[in-house]
Scaffold this motif. Structure first.
Motif, PDB file in Angstrom:
ATOM      1  N   VAL A 101       0.849  -1.193   0.000  1.00 27.93           N
ATOM      2  CA  VAL A 101       0.000   0.000   0.000  1.00 27.93           C
ATOM      3  C   VAL A 101       0.881   1.239   0.000  1.00 27.93           C
ATOM      4  CG1 VAL A 101      -1.803   1.262   1.251  1.00 27.93           C
ATOM      5  CG2 VAL A 101      -1.802  -1.246   1.273  1.00 27.93           C
ATOM      6  N   GLY A 102       1.933   1.237   0.817  1.00 33.54           N
ATOM      7  CA  GLY A 102       2.850   2.380   0.918  1.00 33.54           C
ATOM      8  C   GLY A 102       2.532   3.241   2.123  1.00 33.54           C
ATOM      9  N   ALA A 103       3.516   3.415   3.011  1.00 32.05           N
ATOM     10  CA  ALA A 103       3.312   4.257   4.208  1.00 32.05           C
ATOM     11  C   ALA A 103       4.653   4.447   4.917  1.00 32.05           C
ATOM     12  CB  ALA A 103       2.324   3.589   5.168  1.00 32.05           C
ATOM     13  N   ASP A 104       4.716   5.507   5.743  1.00 32.91           N
ATOM     14  CA  ASP A 104       5.873   5.696   6.628  1.00 32.91           C
ATOM     15  C   ASP A 104       5.769   4.769   7.841  1.00 32.91           C
ATOM     16  OD1 ASP A 104       6.952   7.851   5.108  1.00 32.91           O
ATOM     17  OD2 ASP A 104       5.585   9.274   6.107  1.00 32.91           O
ATOM     18  N   GLN A 105       4.556   4.650   8.360  1.00 33.15           N
ATOM     19  CA  GLN A 105       4.294   3.766   9.504  1.00 33.15           C
ATOM     20  C   GLN A 105       2.951   3.040   9.325  1.00 33.15           C
ATOM     21  OE1 GLN A 105       5.370   7.145  10.481  1.00 33.15           O
ATOM     22  NE2 GLN A 105       7.430   6.407  10.970  1.00 33.15           N
TER      23      GLN A 105
ATOM     24  N   TYR B 238      -2.657   1.748  21.200  1.00 29.90           N
ATOM     25  CA  TYR B 238      -2.198   2.359  19.938  1.00 29.90           C
ATOM     26  C   TYR B 238      -0.783   1.853  19.688  1.00 29.90           C
ATOM     27  CZ  TYR B 238      -0.113   6.387  17.378  1.00 29.90           C
ATOM     28  OH  TYR B 238       0.565   7.191  16.513  1.00 29.90           O
ATOM     29  N   ARG B 239      -0.626   1.021  18.636  1.00 29.37           N
ATOM     30  CA  ARG B 239       0.702   0.447  18.352  1.00 29.37           C
ATOM     31  C   ARG B 239       1.208   0.980  17.014  1.00 29.37           C
ATOM     32  NH1 ARG B 239       0.279  -5.897  18.994  1.00 29.37           N
ATOM     33  NH2 ARG B 239       2.571  -5.748  18.922  1.00 29.37           N
ATOM     34  N   ILE B 240       2.522   1.172  16.931  1.00 35.66           N
ATOM     35  CA  ILE B 240       3.137   1.820  15.766  1.00 35.66           C
ATOM     36  C   ILE B 240       4.260   0.943  15.227  1.00 35.66           C
ATOM     37  CG2 ILE B 240       4.435   3.862  14.981  1.00 35.66           C
ATOM     38  CD1 ILE B 240       2.929   4.255  18.324  1.00 35.66           C
ATOM     39  N   PHE B 241       4.267   0.683  13.935  1.00 41.31           N
ATOM     40  CA  PHE B 241       5.324  -0.085  13.277  1.00 41.31           C
ATOM     41  C   PHE B 241       5.906   0.775  12.160  1.00 41.31           C
ATOM     42  CE2 PHE B 241       4.537  -4.416  14.963  1.00 41.31           C
ATOM     43  CZ  PHE B 241       3.323  -4.192  15.622  1.00 41.31           C
ATOM     44  N   ASN B 242       7.239   0.947  12.179  1.00 40.36           N
ATOM     45  CA  ASN B 242       7.914   1.712  11.125  1.00 40.36           C
ATOM     46  C   ASN B 242       7.885   0.959   9.804  1.00 40.36           C
ATOM     47  OD1 ASN B 242       8.806   4.148  12.295  1.00 40.36           O
ATOM     48  ND2 ASN B 242      10.468   3.090  13.331  1.00 40.36           N
ATOM     49  N   ALA B 243       8.197   1.640   8.723  1.00 43.52           N
ATOM     50  CA  ALA B 243       8.224   1.011   7.383  1.00 43.52           C
ATOM     51  C   ALA B 243       9.210  -0.147   7.333  1.00 43.52           C
ATOM     52  CB  ALA B 243       8.584   2.062   6.332  1.00 43.52           C
TER      53      ALA B 243
ATOM     54  N   GLU C 196      20.992   8.419  12.263  1.00 43.50           N
ATOM     55  CA  GLU C 196      19.930   7.425  12.575  1.00 43.50           C
ATOM     56  C   GLU C 196      20.532   6.098  13.018  1.00 43.50           C
ATOM     57  OE1 GLU C 196      18.926   4.655  10.324  1.00 43.50           O
ATOM     58  OE2 GLU C 196      16.843   4.300  10.916  1.00 43.50           O
ATOM     59  N   SER C 197      21.619   5.690  12.360  1.00 39.55           N
ATOM     60  CA  SER C 197      22.186   4.359  12.673  1.00 39.55           C
ATOM     61  C   SER C 197      23.540   4.477  13.370  1.00 39.55           C
ATOM     62  CB  SER C 197      22.323   3.558  11.371  1.00 39.55           C
ATOM     63  OG  SER C 197      23.106   4.314  10.461  1.00 39.55           O
ATOM     64  N   HIS C 198      23.784   5.634  14.007  1.00 38.46           N
ATOM     65  CA  HIS C 198      25.076   5.827  14.695  1.00 38.46           C
ATOM     66  C   HIS C 198      25.219   4.790  15.809  1.00 38.46           C
ATOM     67  CE1 HIS C 198      28.391   7.669  16.854  1.00 38.46           C
ATOM     68  NE2 HIS C 198      28.582   8.457  15.819  1.00 38.46           N
ATOM     69  N   PRO C 199      26.379   4.135  15.922  1.00 37.69           N
ATOM     70  CA  PRO C 199      26.551   3.047  16.909  1.00 37.69           C
ATOM     71  C   PRO C 199      26.345   3.481  18.356  1.00 37.69           C
ATOM     72  CG  PRO C 199      28.640   3.586  15.807  1.00 37.69           C
ATOM     73  CD  PRO C 199      27.567   4.288  15.055  1.00 37.69           C
TER      74      PRO C 199
ATOM     75  N   ARG D 166      13.983   7.289  12.150  1.00 38.50           N
ATOM     76  CA  ARG D 166      14.392   5.902  12.414  1.00 38.50           C
ATOM     77  C   ARG D 166      13.395   4.965  11.725  1.00 38.50           C
ATOM     78  NH1 ARG D 166      14.045   3.632  18.542  1.00 38.50           N
ATOM     79  NH2 ARG D 166      11.939   4.403  18.250  1.00 38.50           N
ATOM     80  N   GLY D 167      13.929   4.065  10.937  1.00 39.89           N
ATOM     81  CA  GLY D 167      13.106   3.019  10.344  1.00 39.89           C
ATOM     82  C   GLY D 167      12.183   3.456   9.236  1.00 39.89           C
ATOM     83  N   ALA D 168      12.316   4.710   8.774  1.00 39.15           N
ATOM     84  CA  ALA D 168      11.417   5.164   7.701  1.00 39.15           C
ATOM     85  C   ALA D 168      12.095   6.094   6.703  1.00 39.15           C
ATOM     86  CB  ALA D 168      10.198   5.873   8.306  1.00 39.15           C
ATOM     87  N   GLY D 169      13.236   6.673   7.068  1.00 41.69           N
ATOM     88  CA  GLY D 169      13.888   7.647   6.195  1.00 41.69           C
ATOM     89  C   GLY D 169      13.268   9.023   6.364  1.00 41.69           C
ATOM     90  N   GLU D 170      13.633   9.967   5.446  1.00 39.54           N
ATOM     91  CA  GLU D 170      13.068  11.307   5.618  1.00 39.54           C
ATOM     92  C   GLU D 170      11.574  11.281   5.326  1.00 39.54           C
ATOM     93  OE1 GLU D 170      14.823  14.707   3.570  1.00 39.54           O
ATOM     94  OE2 GLU D 170      13.421  16.046   4.625  1.00 39.54           O
TER      95      GLU D 170
END
Ligand SMILES: N[C@H](CCC[C@H](N)C(=O)O)C(=O)O
Length: 290
Positions: free
Chosen positions: A42-46, A62-67, A191-194, A220-224
């Motif tokens: 479908v396409g979504a950020d979350q 309310y639960r949220i899952f990144n792309a 975003e992915s800094h150790p 995080r997990g979705a990009g800009e």
């Protein structure tokens, strides 16, 4: 298995919203990734999932899952769409509505003019609150805030960032011009800094005046994304703590404007929520194609 879904957005931050109250929805990372895929899904950020609450004082969970499929703690633009969805779907007429997120309850209110306000819950600022390792880093005190100098890969340079948790983690960088700043290079590097064990949302804030900023967020997990509600909260709070901003703050994002109020205790966000279309999807057929 056929799932009904609703496509929504809050200031251009877009979502697939699922009713897990009247449907039996088991949302796995694989399924979340498949739904969010902008070419095969479908396409979504979350992906947002509405469920019956576990908390006795909540109306819904309310639960949220990144792309990328990862479940996360909070989503501000999604919270506004959540309450609009619950009301439009007739799941409840309660207004304000109490939603249970991973760190507690948030209170959501839909106004007659279509604007939705959200009490965004707790804020926190210490490295452990963001699973951040500050060992050996240069720091700079800035009024109430502390800035950390983060070394990035050579092509991305270095940044000084504020740490803000709006249940989810944000690193906020002040920049001169959000349009010309190298967000595409620095965003992924932050975003992915150790040093961020759970990764982080990277916000780039340009101060226009004491009550107005422009903001881009590499999530995080979705990009800009075109907008980030918790990112807008984090940037406004960081700016207030650094003595650069006064509440309320207008936050202009590429997808629209949000208003953030923070008195040091209560954090409130106000902005739009839009329903785009309703659909159905065979989730097993979809995940079989990926
Ligand atoms: N777009 C969302 C942020 C989602 C959070 C997610 N990117 C994370 O924390 O990993 C918002 O409006 O707050």
């Amino acid at each position: 298995m056929i799932w009904n879904f609703t496509k929504m957005h809050g200031a251009g931050n877009d979502f697939v919203v699922l009713d897990g109250v009247r449907q039996s929805i088991e949302l796995t990372p694989v399924r979340a990734r498949a739904l969010a895929d902008r070419h095969f899904g479908v396409g979504a950020d979350q992906i947002l999932l509405v469920e019956n609450p576990l908390h006795p004082d909540a109306d819904f969970r309310y639960r949220i899952f990144n792309a990328d499929g990862g479940e996360v703690e909070h989503c501000g633009n999604g919270a506004r769409c959540f309450v609009r969805f619950v009301h439009e779907q007739g799941l409840s007429r309660r207004n304000p509505l109490r939603a249970e997120i991973s760190t507690g309850l948030i209170v959501l209110h839909e106004a007659d003019d279509g604007q939705v306000s959200a009490d965004m819950g707790r804020t926190a600022f210490t490295p452990p609150d963001l699973a951040f390792d500050p060992a050996g880093l240069d720091t700079r005190g800035c009024s109430e805030d502390t800035l950390y100098r983060l070394d990035l890969p050579p092509e991305a340079g270095e940044v000084w960032c504020s740490l803000v948790a709006i249940s989810n983690p944000h690193a906020v960088v002040q920049v001169d011009d959000v349009d010309t700043h190298p967000v595409a290079r620095q965003g992924p590097a932050i975003e992915s800094h150790p040093r961020f064990a759970q990764r982080v949302n990277a916000g780039f804030m340009q101060v226009i005046d004491r009550r107005h900023i422009r903001l881009r967020v590499y999530e995080r997990g979705a990009g800009e994304t075109l907008a980030c509600g918790t990112g807008a909260c984090a940037a406004a709070v960081a700016g207030i703590r650094r003595g650069l901003l006064d509440s309320p703050v207008r936050v202009d994002t590429r997808g629209g404007a949000l208003q953030i109020d923070w008195d040091g205790q209560v954090l409130r966000m106000q902005g739009p929520a839009t329903t785009v279309f309703h659909g159905q999807i065979d989730i097993d057929a979809l995940t079989a194609t990926l």
